[in-house]
Design an enzyme around this catalytic site. Structure first.
Site: not given
Ligand code: AMP
Length: 394
Positions: A353, A35, A376, A197
């Site tokens: 992220g 940054r 974000g 999610k």
């Molecule tokens: P996000 O912050 O929503 O982009 O989620 C990122 C996180 O999703 C990472 O820490 C990954 O380890 C997790 N992730 C990716 N694939 C899976 C999965 N199949 N089951 C559980 N967590 C996951």
């Protein structure tokens, strides 16, 4: 969009909101200076014109002016990066700061203390913003990482510079790169959305459906779609209350002629651990007690074909638990394919992220077209929101 390139700063004292919210180790050394380096072009442009820079930022989330959050810790890194010994003042408003500003000569840089030592900063307090505004002749915002916050120094302050305000080069390039995806006339446009999610990515998917031709869904969120379609997902991550929403998205995509690509196979594990037993199965046949933690080899091939045929690629979110080596392969191969497509002439944007972390982990940062510096803020831009920090400059 008026940027620092449209102004001659000779003799001007320029108040720049930067995002120096960088990680520090236990001895307060900067462990990732991305940054700081990202703010360098804006700072140098102003110095080269013969102006001086007053830099303001936050660092962490201090509650009570704790010394660990002092921006004095970054003075050395900053000075090394810009090639000028940076001056530091232990406050961001008040007599001491005003004296330091009035002593500032052209070509010099002054860094103010952590803005969040004042709760007025995050509250978007108008009086605090006005006090800050008195320090400069011109206001520049180059803090993309906090552009989604309506804080005193990122948004409110702009009203005190009705004429003399503009975009920094980092902020401008972040906007331009998102627009390359969202306003592209080239086709096909592919969005790869992964991560844990559905609920945290739903607004992005809804906003981009009008702008894309292909949607690749991976990661934990894919299992909500697969279960909703009647697949057996074992104990994979699923948001049961989002199943009907998942079906609605698929329906909406169909109406808009967007091809959705879900995983066809998965690497499954008997526990959420790098030492778990694993096997590869087709994606709707995960036995009870097993969970999908990465995409399988057939899925890698399927995604590869889509990616290599794309002209514009957006990547947000890993397709597996890439933090564990056993489940990193899918995300690594995906990243490598995006790099390959980029080499063949596609434009690729990695934003938000964990996909940024993945790109660094697999040494692909310089093999994609653009890696966003803001988590974000990037997500909110992809959701179609106008960020307060950007709106305030327009
Ligand atoms: P996000 O912050 O929503 O982009 O989620 C990122 C996180 O999703 C990472 O820490 C990954 O380890 C997790 N992730 C990716 N694939 C899976 C999965 N199949 N089951 C559980 N967590 C996951």
């Amino acid at each position: 969009m008026k940027t620092v390139n449209d102004i001659n700063f000779k003799g001007k004292k320029v108040l720049i909101r930067v995002d120096f919210n960088v990680p520090l180790d236990e001895e307060f050394n900067v462990t990732d200076d991305t940054r700081i380096r990202a703010a360098k072009p804006t700072i140098l442009k102003i110095l080269e014109d013969g102006g001086s820079c007053i830099l303001m930022s936050h660092l962490g989330r201090p509650k009570n002016k704790e010394a660990e959050f002092s921006l004095k810790h970054i003075v050395k890194s900053l000075s090394d990066i810009v090639g000028v010994q940076v001056k530091f003042v232990e406050d961001s408003i008040g007599a001491e700061v005003e004296a330091a500003v009035s002593n500032l000569k052209s070509g010099e840089i002054l860094l103010l203390e952590n803005l969040r030592y004042y709760e007025e900063e995050t509250k978007g307090d108008r009086d605090f913003a006005e006090k800050l505004s008195k320090l400069g002749d011109v206001y520049v915002n180059d803090a993309f990482g906090t552009a989604h916050r309506a804080h005193a120094s990122t948004a409110i302050i702009a009203e005190f510079f009705p004429e003399n305000k503009c975009f920094g080069l980092l902020l401008a390039s972040e906007i331009e790169n998102v627009e390359k995806v969202l306003k592209s006339t080239e086709k096909p446009v592919t969005a790869i959305i992964g991560g844990a999610k559905v609920s945290s990515k739903i607004t992005i998917i809804e906003n981009i459906l009008d702008k894309i031709d292909h949607l690749i869904i991976g990661g934990g969120m894919a299992f909500t779609f697969i279960k909703a379609q009647g697949g057996k997902v074992g104990s994979s991550l699923v948001e049961d209350d989002k199943q009907s929403l998942a079906l609605e998205i698929l329906e909406e995509a169909k109406k808009k002629n967007v091809k959705v690509h879900l995983p066809v196979d998965a690497i499954i594990a008997d526990s959420f651990s790098d030492t778990a037993n694993t096997q590869i199965v087709t994606v709707g046949n995960i036995p009870d007690g097993w969970m999908g933690l990465d995409v399988g080899p057939e899925t890698n091939k399927l995604f590869e074909e889509v990616i290599l045929n794309s002209k514009i690629i957006l990547w947000n979110g890993p397709v597996g638990v890439f933090e564990m080596d056993k489940f990193a392969q899918g995300t690594k191969v995906l990243g490598q394919n995006i790099a390959k497509a980029t080499k063949n002439g596609a434009f690729s944007l990695v934003g938000g992220g964990d996909s940024v972390a993945a790109v660094h982990k697999f040494n692909l940062a310089d093999k994609v077209s653009y890696v966003s510096t803001g988590g974000g803020a990037m997500l909110e831009m992809l959701e179609g929101k106008t960020l307060p920090g950007i709106k305030a400059l327009l």
